[in-house]
Design an enzyme around this catalytic site. Structure first.
Site, PDB file in Angstrom:
ATOM      1  N   ASP A   8     -61.879  35.452 -20.862  1.00 61.28           N
ATOM      2  CA  ASP A   8     -62.311  34.255 -21.959  1.00 61.28           C
ATOM      3  C   ASP A   8     -61.110  33.892 -22.676  1.00 61.28           C
ATOM      4  OD1 ASP A   8     -65.800  34.909 -22.645  1.00 61.28           O
ATOM      5  OD2 ASP A   8     -64.578  36.437 -21.613  1.00 61.28           O
ATOM      6  N   GLU A  39     -65.078  29.219 -22.009  1.00 61.53           N
ATOM      7  CA  GLU A  39     -66.381  28.847 -23.013  1.00 61.53           C
ATOM      8  C   GLU A  39     -65.930  28.892 -24.509  1.00 61.53           C
ATOM      9  OE1 GLU A  39     -69.798  30.837 -23.509  1.00 61.53           O
ATOM     10  OE2 GLU A  39     -68.902  32.606 -24.208  1.00 61.53           O
ATOM     11  N   ASN A  40     -64.783  29.658 -24.770  1.00 59.15           N
ATOM     12  CA  ASN A  40     -64.486  29.780 -26.109  1.00 59.15           C
ATOM     13  C   ASN A  40     -62.938  28.952 -26.526  1.00 59.15           C
ATOM     14  OD1 ASN A  40     -65.310  33.123 -25.755  1.00 59.15           O
ATOM     15  ND2 ASN A  40     -66.605  31.655 -27.226  1.00 59.15           N
ATOM     16  N   HIS A  68     -71.855  29.950 -24.933  1.00 58.42           N
ATOM     17  CA  HIS A  68     -71.115  29.046 -25.780  1.00 58.42           C
ATOM     18  C   HIS A  68     -70.933  27.567 -25.152  1.00 58.42           C
ATOM     19  CE1 HIS A  68     -70.523  31.296 -29.417  1.00 58.42           C
ATOM     20  NE2 HIS A  68     -70.351  32.339 -28.684  1.00 58.42           N
ATOM     21  N   HIS A 177     -67.208  38.071 -21.406  1.00 60.33           N
ATOM     22  CA  HIS A 177     -68.134  37.810 -22.741  1.00 60.33           C
ATOM     23  C   HIS A 177     -67.668  38.812 -23.986  1.00 60.33           C
ATOM     24  CE1 HIS A 177     -71.286  36.947 -25.414  1.00 60.33           C
ATOM     25  NE2 HIS A 177     -71.770  38.095 -25.296  1.00 60.33           N
ATOM     26  N   HIS A 179     -64.800  40.205 -24.578  1.00 60.24           N
ATOM     27  CA  HIS A 179     -63.457  40.060 -24.928  1.00 60.24           C
ATOM     28  C   HIS A 179     -62.672  41.232 -24.984  1.00 60.24           C
ATOM     29  CE1 HIS A 179     -64.662  35.914 -27.165  1.00 60.24           C
ATOM     30  NE2 HIS A 179     -65.047  36.020 -25.832  1.00 60.24           N
TER      31      HIS A 179
END
Length: 266
Positions: A8, A39-40, A68, A177, A179
């Protein structure tokens, strides 16, 4: 075929280090195909068209996502026209975009599947029966030469179970997800490379990439500001997978950590 999967990308720090370092990593590790979870990447919440283009220009071939993905309103329209940006495949029917796509590179067909877990996650189709059904039409060395899977999920056991379900049916299965990179990278019994979580591209002097002071206040249930990404000293975290061109299965898996305050010595 050599694959690089990046965990991520969190906020500006994660974006900047990927954009700055990726081409050198591609050359250093002789990478043929790059997948990154983005997504982040937009301030910790979602992704934008501009960020997508910046990552593609830097050398990313496909961007995966997770819960997200819709945090930036513009993504709903952008994902319809951009087939290199994926959202979880097992979102409810009718959701814009796609969660699986086949890409051609160097004469090979590379299938990329983005799926999301069910435990402690936003509502989506039950992922195990869903994936089992999809595998009836997505066969390694038939429809695709290689199959890469990003499993965006919260708990270790769900990710490990998916790895074993897909063992021998996918080139690699990597969790995202949480991290935080795990040390269980390995090749499973039937030839699929696996890691429970690839970690993040972001600043690890944080709480999963976010401001640690605010995060601590939230756990005390005290008034706090919205969590924002730390933007100081980022680390690139991911894995390199070497795949067999004949079988589509993995020959080797190696963690990649570059920069920042997180180190791996093999």
């Amino acid at each position: 075929m050599n694959f690089l999967f990046l965990g991520d990308i969190v906020g500006r720090a994660g974006r900047n280090i990927v954009i700055e370092k990726l081409k050198d990593l591609i050359d250093q590790y002789e990478i043929d195909f790059v997948i990154a979870n983005g997504e982040n990447s937009a301030g910790g919440y979602g992704i934008t068209e501009e960020i997508c283009n910046n990552l593609f220009d830097a050398g990313v071939d496909v961007i995966t996502s997770g819960n997200h993905i819709w945090d930036q309103k513009e993504t709903m329209n952008h994902i319809i026209k951009e087939n290199r940006l994926l959202r979880p495949m097992n979102f409810q029917e009718g959701t814009p975009g796609r969660g699986f796509e086949i890409f051609e590179k160097k004469g090979f067909k590379i299938g990329v599947m983005n799926i999301m877990g069910n435990v402690y996650m936003k509502k989506c189709e039950e992922v195990f029966p869903y994936v089992e059904e999809q595998l009836k039409r997505i066969n390694l060395k038939k429809e695709v030469d290689f199959l890469a899977v990003d499993f965006h999920a919260e708990i270790t056991s769900e990710k490990q179970a998916m790895g074993h379900l897909l063992d021998g049916k996918a080139t690699f299965v990597v969790g995202t997800h949480t991290h935080t990179p795990t040390l269980d990278f390995r090749i499973l019994e039937h030839g699929t490379a696996y890691q429970t979580d690839a970690g993040m591209c972001g600043d690890y002097n944080s709480v999963i990439g976010m401001n640690k002071e605010n995060a601590i206040l939230k756990f005390f249930k005290k008034k706090s500001d919205r969590l924002v990404p730390v933007i100081k000293d980022a680390t690139i975290c991911g894995i390199k997978v070497i795949a067999d061109d004949k079988t589509g299965l993995a020959k080797d898996i190696q963690p990649i950590m570059v920069g920042g305050n997180l180190k791996y010595n093999n």
